[in-house]
Every structure is written in C-alpha cells, then in structure tokens.
Design a protein around this motif. Structure first.
Motif, PDB file in Angstrom:
ATOM      1  N   MET A 148      32.465  43.710  34.855  1.00  0.00           N
ATOM      2  CA  MET A 148      33.223  44.950  35.023  1.00  0.00           C
ATOM      3  C   MET A 148      34.716  44.710  34.801  1.00  0.00           C
ATOM      4  N   GLN A 149      35.137  43.447  34.975  1.00  0.00           N
ATOM      5  CA  GLN A 149      36.564  43.144  34.918  1.00  0.00           C
ATOM      6  C   GLN A 149      36.832  42.225  33.737  1.00  0.00           C
ATOM      7  N   ASP A 150      37.380  42.793  32.659  1.00  0.00           N
ATOM      8  CA  ASP A 150      37.610  41.994  31.448  1.00  0.00           C
ATOM      9  C   ASP A 150      38.789  41.052  31.678  1.00  0.00           C
ATOM     10  N   THR A 162      42.766  40.401  38.076  1.00  0.00           N
ATOM     11  CA  THR A 162      42.212  41.622  37.481  1.00  0.00           C
ATOM     12  C   THR A 162      42.302  42.794  38.441  1.00  0.00           C
ATOM     13  N   HIS A 163      42.656  42.502  39.691  1.00  0.00           N
ATOM     14  CA  HIS A 163      42.826  43.562  40.692  1.00  0.00           C
ATOM     15  C   HIS A 163      43.710  43.031  41.831  1.00  0.00           C
ATOM     16  N   THR A 164      44.117  43.920  42.742  1.00  0.00           N
ATOM     17  CA  THR A 164      44.963  43.470  43.856  1.00  0.00           C
ATOM     18  C   THR A 164      44.115  43.006  45.039  1.00  0.00           C
ATOM     19  N   SER A 165      42.778  43.060  44.886  1.00  0.00           N
ATOM     20  CA  SER A 165      41.895  42.645  45.993  1.00  0.00           C
ATOM     21  C   SER A 165      42.112  41.200  46.455  1.00  0.00           C
ATOM     22  N   PRO A 166      42.480  40.228  45.574  1.00  0.00           N
ATOM     23  CA  PRO A 166      42.711  38.872  46.085  1.00  0.00           C
ATOM     24  C   PRO A 166      43.778  38.799  47.182  1.00  0.00           C
ATOM     25  N   VAL A 167      44.666  39.798  47.245  1.00  0.00           N
ATOM     26  CA  VAL A 167      45.684  39.781  48.310  1.00  0.00           C
ATOM     27  C   VAL A 167      45.019  39.998  49.681  1.00  0.00           C
ATOM     28  N   GLN A 168      43.873  40.698  49.704  1.00  0.00           N
ATOM     29  CA  GLN A 168      43.086  40.806  50.949  1.00  0.00           C
ATOM     30  C   GLN A 168      42.752  39.408  51.451  1.00  0.00           C
ATOM     31  N   ILE A 169      42.233  38.574  50.534  1.00  0.00           N
ATOM     32  CA  ILE A 169      41.790  37.221  50.894  1.00  0.00           C
ATOM     33  C   ILE A 169      42.964  36.388  51.396  1.00  0.00           C
ATOM     34  N   HIS A 201      48.869  48.949  37.287  1.00  0.00           N
ATOM     35  CA  HIS A 201      49.237  48.705  38.692  1.00  0.00           C
ATOM     36  C   HIS A 201      48.198  49.264  39.649  1.00  0.00           C
ATOM     37  N   GLN A 202      47.989  48.524  40.715  1.00  0.00           N
ATOM     38  CA  GLN A 202      47.048  48.980  41.737  1.00  0.00           C
ATOM     39  C   GLN A 202      47.703  48.902  43.110  1.00  0.00           C
ATOM     40  N   ILE A 203      47.141  49.659  44.032  1.00  0.00           N
ATOM     41  CA  ILE A 203      47.498  49.456  45.436  1.00  0.00           C
ATOM     42  C   ILE A 203      46.199  49.246  46.195  1.00  0.00           C
ATOM     43  N   PHE A 242      29.067  51.100  44.049  1.00  0.00           N
ATOM     44  CA  PHE A 242      28.886  49.680  44.366  1.00  0.00           C
ATOM     45  C   PHE A 242      30.163  48.891  44.075  1.00  0.00           C
ATOM     46  N   PHE A 243      30.600  48.104  45.024  1.00  0.00           N
ATOM     47  CA  PHE A 243      31.598  47.053  44.800  1.00  0.00           C
ATOM     48  C   PHE A 243      31.091  45.830  45.538  1.00  0.00           C
ATOM     49  N   PRO A 244      31.232  44.625  44.957  1.00  0.00           N
ATOM     50  CA  PRO A 244      30.686  43.430  45.602  1.00  0.00           C
ATOM     51  C   PRO A 244      31.317  43.161  46.969  1.00  0.00           C
ATOM     52  N   PHE A 245      32.591  43.586  47.132  1.00  0.00           N
ATOM     53  CA  PHE A 245      33.318  43.220  48.354  1.00  0.00           C
ATOM     54  C   PHE A 245      33.180  44.235  49.475  1.00  0.00           C
ATOM     55  N   THR A 246      32.503  45.357  49.226  1.00  0.00           N
ATOM     56  CA  THR A 246      32.313  46.357  50.286  1.00  0.00           C
ATOM     57  C   THR A 246      30.845  46.777  50.353  1.00  0.00           C
ATOM     58  N   GLU A 247      30.387  47.107  51.565  1.00  0.00           N
ATOM     59  CA  GLU A 247      29.019  47.591  51.751  1.00  0.00           C
ATOM     60  C   GLU A 247      28.953  48.394  53.044  1.00  0.00           C
ATOM     61  N   LEU A 276      39.764  56.816  43.414  1.00  0.00           N
ATOM     62  CA  LEU A 276      39.808  55.460  43.996  1.00  0.00           C
ATOM     63  C   LEU A 276      38.430  54.943  44.406  1.00  0.00           C
ATOM     64  N   GLY A 277      38.401  53.634  44.712  1.00  0.00           N
ATOM     65  CA  GLY A 277      37.183  52.994  45.205  1.00  0.00           C
ATOM     66  C   GLY A 277      37.423  52.488  46.621  1.00  0.00           C
ATOM     67  N   CYS A 278      36.359  52.493  47.441  1.00  0.00           N
ATOM     68  CA  CYS A 278      36.558  52.096  48.836  1.00  0.00           C
ATOM     69  C   CYS A 278      35.252  51.643  49.470  1.00  0.00           C
ATOM     70  N   GLY A 279      35.348  51.203  50.698  1.00  0.00           N
ATOM     71  CA  GLY A 279      34.122  50.841  51.406  1.00  0.00           C
ATOM     72  C   GLY A 279      34.400  50.056  52.678  1.00  0.00           C
ATOM     73  N   ILE A 280      33.299  49.698  53.342  1.00  0.00           N
ATOM     74  CA  ILE A 280      33.355  48.865  54.543  1.00  0.00           C
ATOM     75  C   ILE A 280      33.253  47.410  54.083  1.00  0.00           C
ATOM     76  N   TYR A 297      37.742  48.140  56.826  1.00  0.00           N
ATOM     77  CA  TYR A 297      37.533  48.915  55.598  1.00  0.00           C
ATOM     78  C   TYR A 297      38.586  48.524  54.568  1.00  0.00           C
ATOM     79  N   ALA A 298      38.298  48.849  53.304  1.00  0.00           N
ATOM     80  CA  ALA A 298      39.238  48.526  52.235  1.00  0.00           C
ATOM     81  C   ALA A 298      39.171  49.619  51.186  1.00  0.00           C
ATOM     82  N   PHE A 299      40.266  49.773  50.459  1.00  0.00           N
ATOM     83  CA  PHE A 299      40.195  50.639  49.278  1.00  0.00           C
ATOM     84  C   PHE A 299      41.209  50.173  48.243  1.00  0.00           C
ATOM     85  N   GLY A 300      40.998  50.607  47.003  1.00  0.00           N
ATOM     86  CA  GLY A 300      41.900  50.225  45.922  1.00  0.00           C
ATOM     87  C   GLY A 300      42.068  51.392  44.968  1.00  0.00           C
ATOM     88  N   LEU A 301      43.306  51.576  44.490  1.00  0.00           N
ATOM     89  CA  LEU A 301      43.549  52.707  43.584  1.00  0.00           C
ATOM     90  C   LEU A 301      44.443  52.285  42.426  1.00  0.00           C
TER      91      LEU A 301
HETATM   92  N1  DAH Z   1      39.180  46.116  43.148  1.00  0.00           N
HETATM   93  C1  DAH Z   1      38.566  47.319  42.644  1.00  0.00           C
HETATM   94  C2  DAH Z   1      38.860  47.484  41.164  1.00  0.00           C
HETATM   95  O1  DAH Z   1      39.810  46.916  40.701  1.00  0.00           O
HETATM   96  C3  DAH Z   1      39.065  48.523  43.383  1.00  0.00           C
HETATM   97  C4  DAH Z   1      38.545  48.549  44.768  1.00  0.00           C
HETATM   98  C5  DAH Z   1      37.370  49.171  45.052  1.00  0.00           C
HETATM   99  C6  DAH Z   1      39.235  47.912  45.804  1.00  0.00           C
HETATM  100  C7  DAH Z   1      36.848  49.205  46.332  1.00  0.00           C
HETATM  101  C8  DAH Z   1      38.745  47.920  47.092  1.00  0.00           C
HETATM  102  C9  DAH Z   1      37.535  48.593  47.341  1.00  0.00           C
HETATM  103  O2  DAH Z   1      39.368  47.348  48.099  1.00  0.00           O
HETATM  104  O3  DAH Z   1      37.038  48.614  48.611  1.00  0.00           O
HETATM  105  O4  DAH Z   1      38.159  48.186  40.498  1.00  0.00           O
END
Ligand code: DAH
Length: 331
Positions: A148-150, A162-169, A201-203, A242-247, A276-280, A297-301
């Motif tokens: 999904m992430q080129d 490829t996303h700002t999610s690594p900052v969560q980690i 850019h993402q948040i 579906f996102f691998p990091f949320t369920e 946006l995408g989000c989840g637990i 919970y987390a989300f990304g936009l």
């Molecule tokens: N990282 C995802 C993307 O780049 C966006 C995203 C989706 C972030 C769901 C999240 C999340 O934190 O819960 O497509």
C-alpha cells in the motif's frame, strides 16, 4: 539700447528666457549683430570709433549673459536636487508582502486545534528505518500491506518515511503513559498523478493510557468535533477498514463540501469524501514497544487533502508548483 539689454538680462529668471535674449541680441539676426552690418555705411574716419563702441557693447552683453547663466544654472540645480532628494530612511509601505502557503496554514490550524486539547507536538526523522516505519507498526517483512505504501528505499536499507506513524513508535519508546500527541510532518511515496505527489504532509495522532478504558467512543467524539471545527456543519461517518497498526480500524468520511451530499464529480457521485484513517491501537504495536496492558487510539490524515477541500483547490500538484498566483490568493 545697451542699458535696455542689460536690464532685460538682469530681470531674466530662467535659462530658456536667457537663451532667447542671447539670440535676440547676439544671434545671426540679433539687434547687436545687425548694428555691425551698418559698418559699411559709416564714413571712413568714424568707422574706428563706431566699431570700438559696438565691440564694447558686445563684450558687456556677453559678460552679463555669462554671469547670469552661472547664477541661473546654480538655481536650477538647487531646485532639481531638492525635488529628487531621496530619504533612505523612509519605510516603503508598498512593499509586496508574502502569504502563508495553504498547506502550512492548514497544518498550523490543525496543530493549534489539538494543542488546545493538550496534545503534545512530536517530531521524528524523515529518513527512517524498517523497524519504526513498518515492523513495530505490525507490518512484518513480506506483509502484503507494505504494498500500500510505495516506499523510497536507500542503499543502506534506510528509507524515506512513508507516513508519520513511526513517530508513534518513537514517542512510546521514549515516554511513558499517559500519551496524548500529534506528529505533523513530511512523508514520501513513489506516486505522482492528479491526486498524488511524491512528497506530502500528514498529521498523526496517538492517545494511550494505562488499562483498557480508551474506547472507540473516545476516538469518535474527538474526530467528529475536530471535523466540525475544520469543515463546519458536515455529516461524519465511520466506515470499517483495515490498517495493520489498528484493530478495529475505520476510514472517516465527511459529506461532500462541494455538493452538500447530493453527488458531484469531486465525490465521484457518492456524496461522501474520505478524509482520514483511524482505529484502536493494535495490541501487536503495544507489544513491540513494551506497552502491554495499555489501550489507545490513533489516527492519521493528509494535510494537502484538507487544504484542497477547505480552499477548493482542484489539482494537488498545483500546491507544489511555486506559482505565486496560487499562493497570492491566500494573503
Ligand atoms: N499511516 C496511515 C497512512 O499513511 C494513516 C493512518 C491510518 C494513521 C490509521 C493512523 C491510523 O494512525 O490509525 O495511510
């Protein structure tokens, strides 16, 4: 006649007028020049005295003209200097002023909104490693979701995030609960068309607390309030995804800001726009950072998507063409 001419010169007050007097007296057809022509008619013995007298008059007029010229030229220069005086200390109010780029402006608006809710702003590196960008986010090697992430890979096995999610980690590894953070920043993907640019850019947002009391209801409340703040009176819906990091995971749509939900070209006649995408947070993510027994919970936009919807910008690429006609509209 001489007195009359000298008087005229005396009273003259500009250079053009002085030149006229010179032509009228000493020019080819000037009054004094004409007098010289009379020489022929003067009888022999008187010629010398006549000529001497005329030459004296000519010399007197020439001298008066020259003197006056110096005075008038000096005056003219003074006037010119006064009128062309430059005040180098003067502030130029007409300086053209820059404008905040719509992406930056949108980013700042979102950051301010979450800062007011007591979210901390975290940052991470643009060049990431496999662990933070994928592995710890429950995206093991050879997992199909990596497609999904080129990704842009570097020769040394690092990659451009490829996303700002690594900052969560990174935040969970360096801080303890409770965590309430957003991570605004630049991300990169190998993609380029009307709706994709290789840099955008993402948040990201992450909320984690001890125990299991962070629920989907908390997430839903925060996002609905936030989307109303950004887009005004829109409908908001959560769609299972579906996102691998949320369920569980969801994608969030707002009713189309262009057609108010009736269906148009922008919303592909669905009446809805995905924002946006989000989840637990998935327990596997917590396991990777030693956070077992917590909930969050987390989300990304995508910031560009928000900016385009807010400002009705049609082509994503126009945001990065550095055409001042675009950003000039945002003063
Ligand atoms: N990282 C995802 C993307 O780049 C966006 C995203 C989706 C972030 C769901 C999240 C999340 O934190 O819960 O497509």
């Amino acid at each position: 006649m001489l007195d009359e001419i000298l008087n005229k010169i005396q009273e003259c007050n500009n250079l053009d007028q002085l030149e006229t007097i010179r032509v009228e007296t000493l020019g080819k057809k000037g009054s004094l020049t004409q007098e010289f022509a009379k020489m022929k008619t003067i009888p022999g013995p008187e010629k010398k005295a006549f000529a001497e007298n005329l030459n004296k008059q000519k010399a007197a007029v020439t001298e008066a003209l020259d003197e006056k010229k110096v005075v008038l030229e000096k005056e003219a220069l003074e006037i010119k200097l006064q009128s062309e005086k430059i005040d180098v200390t003067r502030f130029n109010n007409e300086l053209s002023c820059g404008a905040t780029h719509p992406v930056v402006e949108t980013m700042n608006r979102i950051i301010t909104y979450f800062q007011n809710l007591n979210f901390a702003v975290e940052e991470g590196p643009l060049v990431e490693d496999d662990f933070h960008n994928f592995e710890a986010l429950n995206l093991p090697k050879y997992h199909p979701a990596r497609d999904m992430q080129d990704t842009f890979y570097n020769k040394d096995y690092t990659l451009l995030r490829t996303h700002t999610s690594p900052v969560q980690i990174r935040t969970m590894l360096s801080q303890s609960t409770p965590i309430r953070m957003i991570a605004p920043g630049t991300v990169f993907r190998r993609d380029f068309d009307i709706t994709h640019t290789p840099m955008f850019h993402q948040i990201e947002a992450l909320v984690v607390e001890d125990g299991d009391h962070i629920s989907f209801a908390n997430l839903k409340h925060v996002l609905v309030e936030f989307l109303h703040h950004m887009f005004g009176d829109v409908d908001v819906r959560f769609r299972p995804s579906f996102f691998p990091f949320t369920e569980p995971s969801a994608e969030v749509d707002i009713s189309c800001v262009f057609c108010k939900g009736d269906g148009c070209r922008v919303c592909s006649h669905t009446g809805w726009l995905e924002v946006l995408g989000c989840g637990i947070v998935d327990q596997n993510v917590f396991k990777a950072v030693g956070y077992e027994g917590k909930s969050g919970y987390a989300f990304g936009l995508g910031v560009e998507r928000f900016a385009m919807l807010i400002h009705s910008i049609g082509d994503l690429r126009s945001l990065f063409e550095s055409d001042t006609r675009l950003i000039g509209q945002f003063k």
